[in-house]
Structures are given as C-alpha cells and as structure tokens.
Design a protein around this motif. Structure first.
Motif, short mmCIF file in Angstrom:
data_model
loop_
_atom_site.label_atom_id
_atom_site.label_comp_id
_atom_site.label_asym_id
_atom_site.label_seq_id
_atom_site.Cartn_x
_atom_site.Cartn_y
_atom_site.Cartn_z
N CYS A 20 0.66 -1.12 -0.07
CA CYS A 20 0.05 -0.10 -0.03
C CYS A 20 0.94 1.32 0.09
N SER A 21 0.26 2.43 0.04
CA SER A 21 1.09 3.64 -0.18
C SER A 21 1.81 4.00 1.21
N PHE A 22 2.76 4.88 1.27
CA PHE A 22 3.50 5.26 2.46
C PHE A 22 2.86 6.42 2.81
N ASP A 23 1.67 6.41 3.48
CA ASP A 23 0.89 7.58 4.00
C ASP A 23 0.11 7.39 5.17
N LEU A 24 -0.18 8.40 5.63
CA LEU A 24 -1.03 8.35 7.20
C LEU A 24 -2.39 7.75 7.19
N PRO A 25 -3.09 7.74 6.31
CA PRO A 25 -4.44 7.02 6.38
C PRO A 25 -4.14 5.30 6.32
N HIS A 26 -3.10 4.87 5.40
CA HIS A 26 -2.98 3.35 5.48
C HIS A 26 -2.38 3.08 6.78
N GLN A 27 -1.46 4.13 7.33
CA GLN A 27 -0.54 3.76 8.49
C GLN A 27 -1.81 3.80 9.79
N GLN A 28 -2.71 4.49 9.64
CA GLN A 28 -3.92 4.56 10.74
C GLN A 28 -4.55 3.03 10.59
N ARG A 29 -4.84 2.64 9.55
CA ARG A 29 -5.25 1.32 9.50
C ARG A 29 -4.42 0.10 10.26
N PHE A 30 -3.19 0.25 9.96
CA PHE A 30 -2.40 -0.62 10.97
C PHE A 30 -2.33 -0.49 12.29
N VAL A 47 2.58 -5.27 17.21
CA VAL A 47 3.44 -4.19 17.19
C VAL A 47 3.37 -3.57 15.83
N PRO A 48 2.79 -2.20 15.41
CA PRO A 48 2.64 -1.51 14.11
C PRO A 48 4.11 -1.34 13.57
N GLY A 49 4.48 -1.61 12.30
CA GLY A 49 5.47 -1.22 11.81
C GLY A 49 5.33 -0.13 10.66
N MET A 50 6.11 -0.02 9.75
CA MET A 50 5.73 0.62 8.36
C MET A 50 5.24 -0.23 7.28
N THR A 51 3.88 -0.01 7.24
CA THR A 51 3.17 -0.81 6.36
C THR A 51 3.26 -2.39 6.88
N ASN A 52 3.28 -2.63 8.03
CA ASN A 52 3.18 -4.03 8.26
C ASN A 52 2.96 -3.98 9.81
N LEU A 53 2.53 -5.22 10.24
CA LEU A 53 2.03 -5.34 11.56
C LEU A 53 2.69 -6.88 12.27
N THR A 54 3.53 -6.84 13.29
CA THR A 54 4.04 -8.11 13.99
C THR A 54 3.21 -8.36 15.04
N LEU A 55 2.96 -9.58 14.94
CA LEU A 55 2.16 -10.38 16.15
C LEU A 55 3.00 -11.47 16.82
N LEU A 56 3.23 -10.96 18.07
CA LEU A 56 4.26 -11.91 18.95
C LEU A 56 3.24 -12.91 19.72
N LEU A 74 -10.06 -7.46 8.85
CA LEU A 74 -9.95 -6.22 9.42
C LEU A 74 -9.24 -5.11 8.42
N TRP A 75 -8.33 -5.70 7.76
CA TRP A 75 -7.62 -4.66 6.81
C TRP A 75 -8.60 -4.37 5.81
N ASN A 76 -9.41 -5.16 5.26
CA ASN A 76 -10.24 -4.72 3.97
C ASN A 76 -11.47 -3.93 4.63
N SER A 77 -11.72 -3.96 5.82
CA SER A 77 -13.01 -3.10 6.29
C SER A 77 -12.32 -1.49 6.15
N GLY A 78 -10.96 -1.51 6.33
CA GLY A 78 -10.88 -0.06 6.21
C GLY A 78 -10.68 0.84 7.45
N VAL A 79 -11.02 0.18 8.38
CA VAL A 79 -11.12 0.91 9.80
C VAL A 79 -9.93 1.72 9.98
N ARG A 80 -9.96 2.77 10.58
CA ARG A 80 -8.54 3.66 10.79
C ARG A 80 -8.68 4.09 12.27
N LYS A 81 -7.44 4.19 12.93
CA LYS A 81 -7.38 4.77 14.25
C LYS A 81 -6.87 6.32 14.01
#
Length: 217
Positions: A20-30, A47-56, A74-81
């Motif tokens: 995805c694009s490197f921008d705030l709306p996509h990062q808010q989804r992570f 742990v949210p990273g840059m256009t990724n999410l790590t699950l421990l 969840l990703w496809n729902s487009g919900v953002r924080k």
C-alpha cells in the motif's frame, strides 16, 4: 484493495504486510489492526511497523489460516485509528560535523542548502511507527523534493541524535550505530531511556516539528 500477506518471522511471531501507499491513512489502518489484534487470546503483543504489523504470540500457532483471515477481514474493512498525539519540538543544528551530508543532499535534490533546511523544517511530522532500534521514530510527512537514495557506502558509526534522510523518510537516531542514510543535522534529545516510564519518548500518532536553531557551514 491492497495485496496482503502473512509470514512467520519466528516460531511464535507473524508478520502481516500490505502492499500500500506510504501515507498516514494507511498507517492508521495498521494502528487499528494492532489495537484489535492485541485483544486476541493468542496474541502477546501487536507491534505496528511501516506498512506492516508484527504479532508476538504466546504459543506456536496451530491455525495460521484463521489468524490470516481475521487480519485480512480487518484490513479490508478500512477501519482507521486516528490519534491526536503529542507534539514534540526539537532544536536542530543543520550542517557542520553533525550534519556532514547537508551539502550533498542539496546537490542531489537540486536545491540550495537553505532551501533544504526550509523544506525539511516546515512540515509537522507524524510518528508512523517506533522501531529499528529502541525509541527510533519512523516519520511521515517529508517533502517529496527531499527524496534521496541511501548511501552506497553506509556509515559504520553514527552518533545518537543524528538527523538523517533517505527515500521519503527522515528521523533522528535514538542511539549510536551504523547508518546508510544521509545525515544533515543533529539534535540533543533522548528518545529512549530504560529508567523512564514509558521508556520510549514517543508513540505512533505523536508528532514532531524540527526547529532550525543553528546552521553550520
């Protein structure tokens, strides 16, 4: 809809990525994904990273497909924080011994040194993620005119507090270490202190503004 993928990065760690694009709306989804996944019984930390999410995870997963499906849903729902965050203003000394590549960045971008400083210090940057090394902030908001390639020969040692740029990213190193970015300035700031609570100074959603306090030739 962006392409996504889930992969193991350890027996009890999973990496969810989206093309995805490197921008705030996509990062808010992570950020939203991290909050939701952190509530799952099998997840120890998200742990949210840059256009990724790590699950421990607490245990080696027995049903990775189920986790993948939940993350994709969840990703496809487009919900953002959306996070208001705190604003940290940092005084920067541009150039000089602490910013040895300032003139080189000016040459690479076709701008004057003063224009590089102006364009770099004008935006209000958002902390997209914290990582790489303890307390380091990946920032969004760099002026596209300041995009530069990574250095062909990385520096073996860069002092903590060094301000650098590479690609469409910029940031201040939280501790000493190697770097392949272009260093244009320095700051006196402690991004990580193990004796402080919390140890990291900033969190995703916080903001940074760089103030050009001094310019050295």
């Amino acid at each position: 809809m962006a392409d996504t993928g889930l992969s193991f990065i350890g027996s009890r760690a999973l990496l969810f990525q989206a093309r995805c694009s490197f921008d705030l709306p996509h990062q808010q989804r992570f950020w939203a994904l991290a909050d939701e996944a952190a509530s799952w019984a099998e997840v120890r930390e998200a742990v949210p990273g840059m256009t990724n999410l790590t699950l421990l995870l607490h245990h080696v997963p027995t049903n990775v497909d189920d986790i993948c499906n939940r993350l994709n849903s969840l990703w496809n729902s487009g919900v953002r924080k959306e996070v208001a965050g705190t604003l940290l203003e940092i005084d920067i000394t541009y150039g000089g011994p602490g910013g040895p590549h300032l003139e080189e960045v000016a040459e690479l971008t076709g701008l004057s040194v003063s224009e590089v400083i102006q364009r770099h210090s004008e935006p209000e940057y958002t902390v997209f993620a914290v990582g790489s090394h303890a307390g380091y902030c990946y920032l969004g908001g760099l002026d596209p005119r300041l995009e530069t390639p990574r250095r062909k020969v990385p520096l073996t040692h860069l002092p903590g507090g060094s301000l650098s740029v590479a690609g469409l990213q910029t940031g201040v190193s939280a501790s000493a270490g190697p770097s392949g970015w272009n260093t244009i300035g320095s700051a006196d700031v402690t991004f990580f202190d193990p004796h402080r609570q919390p140890a990291a100074l900033l969190r995703p959603g916080d903001r940074i503004r760089f103030n050009p306090a001094e310019v050295l030739a």
